[in-house]
Design a protein around this motif. Structure first.
Motif, short mmCIF file in Angstrom:
data_model
loop_
_atom_site.label_atom_id
_atom_site.label_comp_id
_atom_site.label_asym_id
_atom_site.label_seq_id
_atom_site.Cartn_x
_atom_site.Cartn_y
_atom_site.Cartn_z
N ILE A 153 59.35 23.32 62.82
CA ILE A 153 59.47 22.05 62.11
C ILE A 153 59.22 22.41 60.65
O ILE A 153 58.15 22.91 60.30
CB ILE A 153 58.47 20.99 62.61
N VAL A 154 60.23 22.21 59.82
CA VAL A 154 60.17 22.63 58.42
C VAL A 154 59.96 21.41 57.54
O VAL A 154 60.73 20.45 57.61
CB VAL A 154 61.48 23.35 58.01
N LEU A 155 58.94 21.45 56.73
CA LEU A 155 58.63 20.38 55.79
C LEU A 155 58.99 20.86 54.40
O LEU A 155 58.37 21.79 53.88
CB LEU A 155 57.14 20.03 55.87
N VAL A 156 60.02 20.28 53.82
CA VAL A 156 60.47 20.66 52.48
C VAL A 156 59.94 19.62 51.49
O VAL A 156 60.17 18.42 51.67
CB VAL A 156 62.01 20.72 52.39
N ALA A 157 59.23 20.07 50.48
CA ALA A 157 58.74 19.19 49.43
C ALA A 157 59.37 19.66 48.12
O ALA A 157 58.91 20.63 47.52
CB ALA A 157 57.21 19.25 49.35
N ALA B 170 53.51 16.82 52.49
CA ALA B 170 53.98 17.96 53.29
C ALA B 170 52.82 18.73 53.89
O ALA B 170 52.83 19.05 55.09
CB ALA B 170 54.86 18.87 52.44
N TYR B 171 51.81 19.03 53.09
CA TYR B 171 50.68 19.82 53.59
C TYR B 171 49.83 19.00 54.58
O TYR B 171 49.28 19.56 55.54
CB TYR B 171 49.85 20.40 52.46
N ALA B 172 49.71 17.70 54.37
CA ALA B 172 48.99 16.85 55.33
C ALA B 172 49.74 16.79 56.65
O ALA B 172 49.12 16.83 57.72
CB ALA B 172 48.78 15.45 54.75
N CYS B 173 51.07 16.69 56.59
CA CYS B 173 51.88 16.72 57.82
C CYS B 173 51.76 18.06 58.51
O CYS B 173 51.67 18.14 59.74
CB CYS B 173 53.34 16.42 57.51
N GLU B 174 51.78 19.14 57.72
CA GLU B 174 51.64 20.48 58.30
C GLU B 174 50.33 20.57 59.09
O GLU B 174 50.31 21.06 60.22
CB GLU B 174 51.66 21.53 57.20
N ARG B 175 49.26 20.09 58.50
CA ARG B 175 47.95 20.14 59.15
C ARG B 175 47.97 19.33 60.46
O ARG B 175 47.49 19.80 61.50
CB ARG B 175 46.88 19.61 58.20
N ALA B 176 48.55 18.12 60.43
CA ALA B 176 48.61 17.27 61.62
C ALA B 176 49.47 17.89 62.71
O ALA B 176 49.10 17.87 63.89
CB ALA B 176 49.15 15.89 61.25
N LEU B 177 50.60 18.47 62.34
CA LEU B 177 51.49 19.09 63.33
C LEU B 177 50.90 20.38 63.87
O LEU B 177 51.01 20.67 65.07
CB LEU B 177 52.87 19.32 62.71
N PHE B 178 50.26 21.15 63.02
CA PHE B 178 49.60 22.37 63.46
C PHE B 178 48.51 22.04 64.48
O PHE B 178 48.35 22.74 65.49
CB PHE B 178 49.01 23.11 62.25
N ALA B 179 47.77 20.96 64.23
CA ALA B 179 46.71 20.53 65.15
C ALA B 179 47.29 20.15 66.52
O ALA B 179 46.60 20.25 67.53
CB ALA B 179 45.93 19.36 64.56
N LEU C 5 64.47 28.86 59.07
CA LEU C 5 63.22 28.50 59.75
C LEU C 5 63.50 27.52 60.89
O LEU C 5 62.91 27.61 61.97
CB LEU C 5 62.21 27.92 58.76
N TYR C 6 64.40 26.57 60.65
CA TYR C 6 64.81 25.60 61.68
C TYR C 6 65.41 26.33 62.88
O TYR C 6 65.05 26.06 64.03
CB TYR C 6 65.81 24.63 61.05
N GLY D 11 49.66 21.78 67.86
CA GLY D 11 50.19 23.01 68.45
C GLY D 11 51.63 23.31 68.08
O GLY D 11 52.27 24.17 68.69
N CYS D 12 52.15 22.66 67.06
CA CYS D 12 53.54 22.85 66.65
C CYS D 12 53.71 24.10 65.79
O CYS D 12 52.81 24.47 65.05
CB CYS D 12 54.03 21.65 65.85
N GLY D 13 54.90 24.68 65.88
CA GLY D 13 55.31 25.70 64.93
C GLY D 13 55.82 24.96 63.70
O GLY D 13 56.81 24.24 63.78
N VAL D 14 55.15 25.09 62.59
CA VAL D 14 55.46 24.29 61.41
C VAL D 14 55.31 25.14 60.15
O VAL D 14 54.45 26.00 60.07
CB VAL D 14 54.56 23.03 61.36
N SER D 15 56.20 24.90 59.18
CA SER D 15 56.17 25.60 57.89
C SER D 15 56.44 24.61 56.77
O SER D 15 57.15 23.62 56.96
CB SER D 15 57.26 26.68 57.83
N VAL D 16 55.87 24.90 55.61
CA VAL D 16 56.13 24.10 54.41
C VAL D 16 56.90 24.95 53.41
O VAL D 16 56.53 26.10 53.14
CB VAL D 16 54.82 23.60 53.75
#
Length: 195
Positions: free
Chosen positions: A96-100, A39-48, A90-91, A50-55
């Motif tokens: 983009i919400v990443l639930v772990a 989840a945190y690796a995806c957050e980093r990739a999506l943030f890079a 959040l959705y 320019g996405c609005g993303v939360s974990v």
């Protein structure tokens, strides 16, 4: 000067501004399977990108919003219900919400799925053999469960129901985190959530 449209801002408007649709990527699996890492690796990739993303990390939610809950199956269901409701909020805000979250029961994952537009919900099964999860055991939980100190621990004294039809199955014991992130991003692109 023209007036702004009345009413709440729609997901379509939010997507137009953000450059991507909102989505919920629900990552499930045993403790130690690599859900939070993914989840945190995806957050980093999506943030890079320019996405609005939360974990929403299950452990962190447990220490805050769900600190009042125990670990019975009923309490676990309530935990997942609350996470699902926060994910929906959040959705709806365009994230983009990443639930772990372990989310051990199929019925609870189905209830969370029902809150989101089917085109925007991606269930990811972080599949990892129990013995590998026990070897990793970053918090010593399996050791404590085997010693009887955690009698309701998922995978040992409490059930984990594998997803019946997840959108992605990632074998975290054999696949790198980078490859897992690529698979999640590719699914977001395939669905048109990302350009």
């Amino acid at each position: 000067m023209s007036e702004a449209p009345a009413g709440p801002v729609s997901r379509v408007e939010r997507a137009a501004r953000a450059g991507h649709r909102a989505a919920v990527v629900w990552i499930t699996g045993l403790s130690g399977a690599g859900k939070s890492t993914l989840a945190y690796a995806c957050e980093r990739a999506l943030f890079a990108r320019g996405c609005g993303v939360s974990v929403l990390d299950g452990d962190r939610v447990r220490h805050g919003l769900c600190a009042d809950l125990g670990f019975s199956l009923e309490a676990r269901s309530e935990n997942i219900r609350r996470i699902g409701e926060v994910a929906r909020l959040l959705y709806e805000s365009g994230q983009i919400v990443l639930v772990a979250a372990i989310s051990p029961l199929q019925a609870d994952r189905a209830r969370a799925r029902a809150l989101i537009d089917p085109a925007d919900f991606i269930e990811v099964y972080c599949r990892c053999p129990l013995e590998v999860c026990e070897e990793r055991d970053p918090k010593g939980l399996y050791r404590r469960a085997r010693a009887g100190a955690l009698p309701q621990f998922t995978g040992i004294g409490s059930p984990y129901e594998e997803p019946a039809a997840p959108e992605l199955v990632l074998d975290s014991a054999t696949v790198s985190v980078a490859a897992e992130v690529e698979a999640v991003v590719a699914e977001l692109v395939r669905r048109g959530i990302l350009a």
